[in-house]
Design a protein around this motif. Structure first.
Motif, PDB file in Angstrom:
ATOM      1  N   ARG A 160       0.818  -1.262   0.092  1.00 21.48           N
ATOM      2  CA  ARG A 160       0.033   0.055   0.031  1.00 21.48           C
ATOM      3  C   ARG A 160       0.903   1.286  -0.006  1.00 21.48           C
ATOM      4  N   VAL A 161       1.784   1.248  -0.966  1.00 23.07           N
ATOM      5  CA  VAL A 161       2.680   2.402  -1.185  1.00 23.07           C
ATOM      6  C   VAL A 161       2.745   3.018  -2.627  1.00 23.07           C
ATOM      7  N   THR A 162       3.054   4.137  -2.713  1.00 27.18           N
ATOM      8  CA  THR A 162       3.191   4.887  -4.083  1.00 27.18           C
ATOM      9  C   THR A 162       5.033   4.750  -4.220  1.00 27.18           C
ATOM     10  N   ILE A 163       5.279   4.398  -5.308  1.00 26.12           N
ATOM     11  CA  ILE A 163       6.649   4.152  -5.820  1.00 26.12           C
ATOM     12  C   ILE A 163       6.896   5.624  -6.445  1.00 26.12           C
ATOM     13  N   ALA A 164       7.679   6.479  -6.116  1.00 22.31           N
ATOM     14  CA  ALA A 164       7.912   7.705  -6.654  1.00 22.31           C
ATOM     15  C   ALA A 164       8.825   7.590  -7.926  1.00 22.31           C
ATOM     16  N   PHE A 165       9.729   6.730  -7.766  1.00 24.77           N
ATOM     17  CA  PHE A 165      10.691   6.423  -8.981  1.00 24.77           C
ATOM     18  C   PHE A 165      11.511   4.952  -8.642  1.00 24.77           C
ATOM     19  N   ALA A 166      11.652   4.295  -9.635  1.00 24.27           N
ATOM     20  CA  ALA A 166      12.401   3.149  -9.510  1.00 24.27           C
ATOM     21  C   ALA A 166      13.429   2.932 -10.644  1.00 24.27           C
ATOM     22  N   THR A 205       2.699   9.207  12.275  1.00 26.49           N
ATOM     23  CA  THR A 205       2.533   8.311  13.287  1.00 26.49           C
ATOM     24  C   THR A 205       3.667   7.990  14.264  1.00 26.49           C
ATOM     25  N   LEU A 206       3.513   7.755  15.399  1.00 25.46           N
ATOM     26  CA  LEU A 206       4.353   7.359  16.520  1.00 25.46           C
ATOM     27  C   LEU A 206       4.997   6.082  16.202  1.00 25.46           C
ATOM     28  N   PHE A 207       4.465   5.264  15.554  1.00 27.94           N
ATOM     29  CA  PHE A 207       4.805   3.939  15.280  1.00 27.94           C
ATOM     30  C   PHE A 207       4.772   3.487  13.772  1.00 27.94           C
ATOM     31  N   PRO A 208       5.720   4.223  13.256  1.00 25.08           N
ATOM     32  CA  PRO A 208       5.815   3.944  11.588  1.00 25.08           C
ATOM     33  C   PRO A 208       6.367   2.535  11.351  1.00 25.08           C
ATOM     34  N   ALA A 209       5.808   2.084  10.005  1.00 28.13           N
ATOM     35  CA  ALA A 209       6.327   0.883   9.543  1.00 28.13           C
ATOM     36  C   ALA A 209       7.698   0.988   9.073  1.00 28.13           C
ATOM     37  N   ARG A 210       8.505  -0.349   8.578  1.00 25.52           N
ATOM     38  CA  ARG A 210       9.743  -0.268   8.335  1.00 25.52           C
ATOM     39  C   ARG A 210      10.041   0.920   7.025  1.00 25.52           C
ATOM     40  N   ASP A 211      11.169   1.399   6.971  1.00 28.39           N
ATOM     41  CA  ASP A 211      11.440   2.359   5.882  1.00 28.39           C
ATOM     42  C   ASP A 211      12.300   1.975   4.869  1.00 28.39           C
ATOM     43  N   VAL A 212      12.438   0.637   5.064  1.00 25.30           N
ATOM     44  CA  VAL A 212      12.778  -0.141   3.718  1.00 25.30           C
ATOM     45  C   VAL A 212      11.885  -1.285   3.352  1.00 25.30           C
ATOM     46  N   LEU A 213      11.819  -1.388   2.075  1.00 19.82           N
ATOM     47  CA  LEU A 213      11.007  -2.759   1.318  1.00 19.82           C
ATOM     48  C   LEU A 213      12.208  -3.256   0.499  1.00 19.82           C
ATOM     49  N   CYS A 268      17.439  -3.317  -8.807  1.00 15.51           N
ATOM     50  CA  CYS A 268      16.475  -2.252  -8.989  1.00 15.51           C
ATOM     51  C   CYS A 268      16.365  -1.568  -7.511  1.00 15.51           C
ATOM     52  N   ARG A 269      16.287  -0.209  -7.583  1.00 15.14           N
ATOM     53  CA  ARG A 269      16.295   0.694  -6.322  1.00 15.14           C
ATOM     54  C   ARG A 269      15.366   1.370  -6.574  1.00 15.14           C
ATOM     55  N   PHE A 270      14.384   1.946  -5.468  1.00 15.28           N
ATOM     56  CA  PHE A 270      13.147   2.698  -5.656  1.00 15.28           C
ATOM     57  C   PHE A 270      13.302   3.524  -4.514  1.00 15.28           C
ATOM     58  N   VAL A 271      12.353   4.660  -4.281  1.00 18.38           N
ATOM     59  CA  VAL A 271      11.729   5.356  -3.341  1.00 18.38           C
ATOM     60  C   VAL A 271      10.359   5.396  -3.215  1.00 18.38           C
ATOM     61  N   PHE A 272       9.837   5.173  -1.958  1.00 15.30           N
ATOM     62  CA  PHE A 272       8.338   4.934  -1.748  1.00 15.30           C
ATOM     63  C   PHE A 272       7.916   6.011  -0.800  1.00 15.30           C
ATOM     64  N   VAL A 273       6.611   6.094  -0.766  1.00 19.98           N
ATOM     65  CA  VAL A 273       5.662   7.012   0.300  1.00 19.98           C
ATOM     66  C   VAL A 273       4.510   6.038   0.658  1.00 19.98           C
ATOM     67  N   ARG A 274       4.513   6.207   2.043  1.00 21.18           N
ATOM     68  CA  ARG A 274       3.304   5.230   2.463  1.00 21.18           C
ATOM     69  C   ARG A 274       2.032   6.207   2.503  1.00 21.18           C
ATOM     70  N   PRO A 275       0.699   5.825   3.031  1.00 21.29           N
ATOM     71  CA  PRO A 275      -0.379   6.518   3.300  1.00 21.29           C
ATOM     72  C   PRO A 275      -0.044   7.748   4.363  1.00 21.29           C
ATOM     73  N   ILE A 304      15.939  -6.437  -5.469  1.00 19.78           N
ATOM     74  CA  ILE A 304      15.094  -5.120  -5.533  1.00 19.78           C
ATOM     75  C   ILE A 304      14.726  -4.739  -4.230  1.00 19.78           C
ATOM     76  N   ASN A 305      15.039  -3.470  -4.069  1.00 18.20           N
ATOM     77  CA  ASN A 305      14.875  -2.805  -2.457  1.00 18.20           C
ATOM     78  C   ASN A 305      14.739  -1.553  -2.708  1.00 18.20           C
ATOM     79  N   GLY A 306      14.128  -0.804  -1.850  1.00 17.15           N
ATOM     80  CA  GLY A 306      14.156   0.796  -1.744  1.00 17.15           C
ATOM     81  C   GLY A 306      13.792   1.263  -0.442  1.00 17.15           C
ATOM     82  N   TRP A 307      13.946   2.626  -0.393  1.00 14.77           N
ATOM     83  CA  TRP A 307      13.809   3.387   0.907  1.00 14.77           C
ATOM     84  C   TRP A 307      12.547   4.283   0.985  1.00 14.77           C
ATOM     85  N   GLU A 308      12.229   4.483   2.069  1.00 15.63           N
ATOM     86  CA  GLU A 308      10.914   5.594   2.270  1.00 15.63           C
ATOM     87  C   GLU A 308      11.584   6.626   2.070  1.00 15.63           C
TER      88      GLU A 308
END
Length: 273
Positions: A21-27, A59-67, A46-53, A77-81
């Protein structure tokens, strides 16, 4: 870049974006294929940058900043928030700059890469970026010269690339960051003809064979690399990020997070850590 593999990577990115449930800004493609010295058996990095909802971002309890996807012999294939990518940019980590300048894109939100490159020109610190490449040099000097008689010869390129990057920055004092491409780096610095000949020989071999194997580092390359590394010692110095740069980076993060965040999604349950 094989069409079938590129199509598979795009398919995997689409599945990952839906699943997480993310948007990939670029890959983009990173690694040896983007740097300009692939081998016939080079995998796809493959590397990418993503944005979560927004609900999962503010939030005080963010999900992982790496996928990441499971690593295979073909796919890496992996990317950073986005927030992680910007924080590392402020610290002088040149990896995100290389992603932004990759010649091979799997997909991108129109305008995002140009906007982030403009931000990099404003908040990037050439001293910190030079420091990043210097310590990358130091790492690979240790690996290559641990036993210079039986070095994995392909590792020489992983030493020469950051070494050329700091030399390029020395030769271009007004630039914030160097090119990511190995050949563009070579073109922007003075390299002795004998060194160039050795590099060209290794490049030709690397392009044709699956494995360069181990061997003695060519003496002309060994001498050149160690002397250039010694001259690059001044890049160990670094400067702190000033408040103005943090403000610009934070403004960019908020703007693009709000523009790209998927909407209409429930809050992800907090993990019970």
């Amino acid at each position: 870049m094989q069409d079938a593999v590129v199509a598979e990577i795009r398919s995997r990115l689409e599945q990952l974006a839906r699943r997480e449930r993310v948007t990939i800004a670029f890959a983009i493609e990173s690694g040896s294929r983007a740097w300009g010295f692939p081998s016939p058996d080079s995998d796809y990095d493959c590397r990418f940058v993503f944005v979560r909802p927004l609900a999962e971002t503010y939030t005080l309890f963010p999900a992982r900043d790496v996928l990441e996807e499971p690593l295979t012999e073909v796919f890496d294939i992996n990317g950073w928030e986005l927030s992680k990518a910007i924080r590392l940019l402020l610290k002088g980590n040149a990896v995100i700059l290389e992603w932004l300048n990759s010649p091979h894109a799997y997909g991108e939100v129109p305008g995002f890469r140009d906007a982030m490159l403009a931000l990099a020109g404003q908040v990037g610190d050439r001293n910190l970026i030079g420091r990043h490449y210097y310590y990358l040099c130091r790492e690979h000097v240790g690996r290559c010269f641990r036993d210079p008689e039986t070095t994995a010869l392909k590792k020489l390129f992983y030493l020469l690339r950051p070494l050329f990057a700091v030399q390029w920055l020395d030769a271009h004092p007004d630039a914030v960051y160097p090119p990511m491409n190995f050949h563009a780096l070579r073109a922007g610095i003075d390299i002795p003809a004998a060194v160039t000949d050795e590099i060209d020989t290794l490049l030709a071999r690397k392009a044709e064979t699956r494995e360069l194997g181990e061997g003695r580092i060519p003496p002309v390359l060994a001498s050149y690399a160690l002397q250039a590394y010694d001259r690059a010692g001044h890049w160990r110095r670094a400067v702190a990020v000033d408040q103005e740069r943090q403000v610009l980076a934070d403004r960019f993060w908020r703007e693009w997070t709000e523009r790209l965040a998927p909407s209409g999604l429930a809050v992800r349950p907090a993990r019970a850590d």
